[in-house]
Design a protein around this motif. Structure first.
Motif, short mmCIF file in Angstrom:
data_model
loop_
_atom_site.label_atom_id
_atom_site.label_comp_id
_atom_site.label_asym_id
_atom_site.label_seq_id
_atom_site.Cartn_x
_atom_site.Cartn_y
_atom_site.Cartn_z
N ALA B 209 -2.03 -8.94 -12.58
CA ALA B 209 -2.04 -9.43 -11.20
C ALA B 209 -0.65 -9.91 -10.80
O ALA B 209 -0.20 -9.68 -9.66
CB ALA B 209 -3.05 -10.56 -11.06
N ARG B 210 0.06 -10.54 -11.75
CA ARG B 210 1.43 -10.98 -11.43
C ARG B 210 2.36 -9.78 -11.25
O ARG B 210 3.22 -9.78 -10.37
CB ARG B 210 1.95 -11.92 -12.53
N ALA B 211 2.16 -8.74 -12.06
CA ALA B 211 2.95 -7.52 -11.88
C ALA B 211 2.64 -6.91 -10.51
O ALA B 211 3.55 -6.42 -9.81
CB ALA B 211 2.63 -6.52 -12.99
N GLY B 212 1.37 -6.95 -10.12
CA GLY B 212 0.98 -6.45 -8.81
C GLY B 212 1.60 -7.27 -7.68
O GLY B 212 2.07 -6.72 -6.68
N LEU B 213 1.63 -8.57 -7.87
CA LEU B 213 2.26 -9.45 -6.87
C LEU B 213 3.74 -9.12 -6.73
O LEU B 213 4.27 -9.04 -5.61
CB LEU B 213 2.06 -10.91 -7.31
N ARG B 214 4.39 -8.89 -7.87
CA ARG B 214 5.82 -8.52 -7.86
C ARG B 214 6.03 -7.26 -7.00
O ARG B 214 6.90 -7.22 -6.13
CB ARG B 214 6.27 -8.28 -9.32
N LYS B 215 5.18 -6.24 -7.23
CA LYS B 215 5.28 -4.99 -6.45
C LYS B 215 4.94 -5.22 -4.99
O LYS B 215 5.56 -4.64 -4.09
CB LYS B 215 4.34 -3.93 -7.04
N PHE B 216 3.92 -6.03 -4.76
CA PHE B 216 3.45 -6.34 -3.40
C PHE B 216 4.60 -6.91 -2.56
O PHE B 216 4.77 -6.56 -1.40
CB PHE B 216 2.30 -7.35 -3.51
N ILE B 217 5.40 -7.74 -3.22
CA ILE B 217 6.56 -8.32 -2.53
C ILE B 217 7.69 -7.29 -2.44
O ILE B 217 8.25 -7.07 -1.37
CB ILE B 217 7.06 -9.59 -3.27
N SER B 289 -12.35 3.60 8.04
CA SER B 289 -12.23 5.02 7.69
C SER B 289 -11.99 5.26 6.21
O SER B 289 -12.11 6.40 5.75
CB SER B 289 -11.10 5.67 8.52
N VAL B 290 -11.66 4.23 5.47
CA VAL B 290 -11.31 4.42 4.05
C VAL B 290 -12.25 3.61 3.17
O VAL B 290 -12.48 2.42 3.41
CB VAL B 290 -9.82 4.06 3.83
N ALA B 291 -12.79 4.27 2.13
CA ALA B 291 -13.91 3.69 1.39
C ALA B 291 -13.51 2.72 0.28
O ALA B 291 -14.23 1.77 0.02
CB ALA B 291 -14.76 4.81 0.79
N THR B 292 -12.37 2.99 -0.36
CA THR B 292 -12.06 2.18 -1.55
C THR B 292 -10.72 1.46 -1.40
O THR B 292 -9.82 1.91 -0.68
CB THR B 292 -12.01 3.03 -2.83
N LEU B 293 -10.59 0.38 -2.16
CA LEU B 293 -9.38 -0.44 -2.07
C LEU B 293 -8.15 0.28 -2.62
O LEU B 293 -7.09 0.24 -1.97
CB LEU B 293 -9.63 -1.78 -2.79
N PRO B 294 -8.24 0.97 -3.76
CA PRO B 294 -7.04 1.70 -4.23
C PRO B 294 -6.55 2.70 -3.19
O PRO B 294 -5.35 2.82 -2.95
CB PRO B 294 -7.54 2.41 -5.50
N GLU B 295 -7.49 3.41 -2.55
CA GLU B 295 -7.11 4.38 -1.52
C GLU B 295 -6.44 3.66 -0.33
O GLU B 295 -5.42 4.12 0.20
CB GLU B 295 -8.36 5.14 -1.06
N ALA B 296 -7.00 2.53 0.05
CA ALA B 296 -6.43 1.77 1.18
C ALA B 296 -5.01 1.30 0.85
O ALA B 296 -4.11 1.35 1.70
CB ALA B 296 -7.33 0.59 1.52
N VAL B 297 -4.79 0.87 -0.39
CA VAL B 297 -3.46 0.40 -0.81
C VAL B 297 -2.44 1.54 -0.75
O VAL B 297 -1.34 1.39 -0.21
CB VAL B 297 -3.55 -0.20 -2.24
N ARG B 298 -2.83 2.70 -1.29
CA ARG B 298 -1.92 3.86 -1.26
C ARG B 298 -1.56 4.26 0.18
O ARG B 298 -0.41 4.58 0.47
CB ARG B 298 -2.61 5.07 -1.89
N ILE B 317 -1.34 -3.56 -8.05
CA ILE B 317 -1.49 -4.21 -6.73
C ILE B 317 -2.95 -4.58 -6.49
O ILE B 317 -3.26 -5.66 -5.99
CB ILE B 317 -0.92 -3.30 -5.61
N VAL B 318 -3.88 -3.68 -6.90
CA VAL B 318 -5.30 -3.99 -6.75
C VAL B 318 -5.67 -5.21 -7.60
O VAL B 318 -6.45 -6.07 -7.16
CB VAL B 318 -6.17 -2.76 -7.09
N ALA B 319 -5.09 -5.30 -8.80
CA ALA B 319 -5.35 -6.48 -9.65
C ALA B 319 -4.91 -7.75 -8.93
O ALA B 319 -5.59 -8.79 -8.99
CB ALA B 319 -4.64 -6.34 -10.99
N PHE B 320 -3.77 -7.69 -8.25
CA PHE B 320 -3.34 -8.85 -7.46
C PHE B 320 -4.32 -9.13 -6.32
O PHE B 320 -4.74 -10.28 -6.10
CB PHE B 320 -1.92 -8.63 -6.90
#
Lengths: 348, 348
Positions: B209-217, B289-298, B317-320
């Protein structure tokens, strides 16, 4: 003379209970114990043991709107916890605004009815649930496959079905959905003051509730409204003495069970409603034509028994009926978190 | 090297934390504390104190379907507790099967949004509630009087309005209904692992989750998804780098805020969604329009930032984002018992 205490000038004076009234009270309790039965302690089962995982899965499915045609109607749409397992409507509204033909009976204690639905065309809560899954008004789904398809698209349900139906090969079936919802509904039991009374605590009913109970028995209400559900155990014609519709102001006449059996003897015959929690489940009758409980009591006395109740009689009977209100079961008042996923009509 | 312990031959060996990584972790927390804010402890108020009776009245009204045209749609129809304050639909369905134009945002933490609704045409949760009371899709009632009429017919509400609005002359008004519902919504706050992290507990977020936060930023998500709601604080065009609709597969193109302001600069501009509890609120985007969170993030990375995420990036990012899921507030998961009364369409 009633059991009463008066504090006068610092001296506590206790009047005794009048022996004749005490005997009447004891006789009333004995009579009531012959007519009614207390609710089961725990679940209303039919012999098959109910495993916790199955009940909990049923709870999720009960609250999940994503199985129906547009994904916006669940069991809880017509059987809302906030309204004691009903919806407050004269007649319920199903998928795509399709009107239900009758008033939604409460799901609370419904497992104890001898059969289900007003026209007794559902054998059990499981049968009701299974038929509802593909019924045009409740669900709008074309077949059971369409229902199961929806659940298969929600990650998280597969594991829950495995836990609820261990050892079975195809767990996610319409049959099992219905069995799980039925198991949950068998847990929705609402013990009330009446049950404490039937178990021997005379003071569980107020004096006016006991007077109402006396009248309820004496004028004949308990001929049909009897047993564990205070109703829900037999068929009866609505309008024994006179036609109901002139009195209820019903906008249309429901032929009742005759439409199912095609037998003219079943004209206007319905399942006798359980009166448990009746205080909380307005409006009343199969068509929701009557708004208040006192009015419903007067009408029933008139059209079923040919009895005209005065205001005092009516309010005593209502006091008795109010003693049939139990607490909402925690597993009904607290709704579960569903496995997340968007399904249903794609309208983006 | 990560903080790890190995039990070898009964001897506990503790590896130290690599100083460089520890410094990175500390820097990440400091950065996160500048970008986000923890949720308020308790209610999201705007200065006016919220009295308990008002919050509790709002809770009843939120779950009461009897104010709307047919008596079968409540706030909880589109904002279901079981589905984290959403309805699982691409676009919600209102009274008489009327389609809502956009996806229902969660009511959880909604009071913290700078404005409400996708096109930011609702100033506050109170404004949203007041407009919804007579909106053609949410309610179908012709005017505020019709809404108040319904409540006046439910014995029990008068006393509750008196307690919630002490000293006022006309307590049962559309304005006060909205104020009470808003007060309730201000209590629906869901602290999560992110909040514990922002308050200084680095281990509240997993390493991924912290790695995801790093990328999110780093890739720029937090340019818009920032503040207390991790979003919900500004406008932004959907599709900065390329048109969103080709990527989301949207069936129709929503012009967004331009329809409200008539300003071409607002074409495809929406309120940035709060990402709190996003794990639980599929489907995604203003049109579902988009069903899943990974797809929405991409998709967001691609159309907003011109970034192509690989599977590992996406799952971090999803883990974050999963660390933004809080518990359902008890006053939302447990529904209230409503004052009984049948109202709504008379269809008997």
């Amino acid at each position: 003379m009633a059991d009463m205490r008066a504090v006068a000038g610092g001296i506590l004076v206790t009047f005794g209970i009048c022996p004749a009234l005490a005997a009447d009270d004891a006789a009333l309790l004995t009579e009531a114990q012959e007519i009614f039965r207390p609710l089961p302690n725990g679940m209303a089962t039919t012999g098959t043991p109910l495993i916790t995982e199955r009940v909990e899965l049923g709870r999720l499915l009960f609250f999940d709107p994503r199985m129906t045609a547009d994904g916006n109607v669940s069991c809880a749409t017509c059987h809302q916890p906030s309204l004691y397992g009903t919806d407050g409507l004269a007649k319920s509204i199903g998928v795509r605004q399709r009107p239900h033909p009758r008033n939604a009976p409460s799901v609370l204690n419904a497992a104890l009815n001898f059969v289900n639905h007003w026209r007794v065309d559902r054998e059990s809560v499981e049968d009701q649930a299974e038929q509802a899954l593909t019924a045009p008004i409740s669900s709008g789904q074309p077949d059971e496959r369409a229902v199961v398809d929806r659940l298969e698209r929600i990650q998280g349900y597969a594991r829950l079905f495995e836990a609820a139906f261990p050892g079975e090969r195809n767990q996610m079936t319409a049959k099992n959905i219905a069995v799980a919802i039925g198991a949950y509904e068998r847990s929705l039991i609402t013990p009330s003051a009446l049950d404490a009374y039937l178990l021997g605590d005379q003071n569980a009913l107020s004096r006016s509730a006991r007077a109402g109970l006396r009248k309820f028995i004496d004028i004949g209400c308990s001929t049909c409204h009897r047993g564990v559900g205070v109703g829900g155990g037999m068929y009866q014609k609505f309008g024994v003495v006179e036609d109901y519709s002139a009195v209820t102001g019903s906008l249309s006449i429901d032929k009742g069970r005759a439409e199912v059996t095609k037998d003219p003897a079943d004209l206007y015959v319905f399942r006798v409603a359980s009166l448990r929690n009746v205080e909380m489940t307005a409006p009343y009758f199969h068509d929701g034509s009557v708004a208040t409980l006192p009015e419903a009591v007067r009408i029933m006395a008139r059209v079923q028994l040919g009895v005209t109740l005065n205001d005092a009689d009516t309010s005593e009977i209502v006091a008795f009926l109010n003693a049939l209100t139990g607490q909402l079961p925690a597993e009904f008042a607290t709704v579960p978190v569903l496995p997340p996923a968007g399904v249903g009509a794609r309208t983006n």
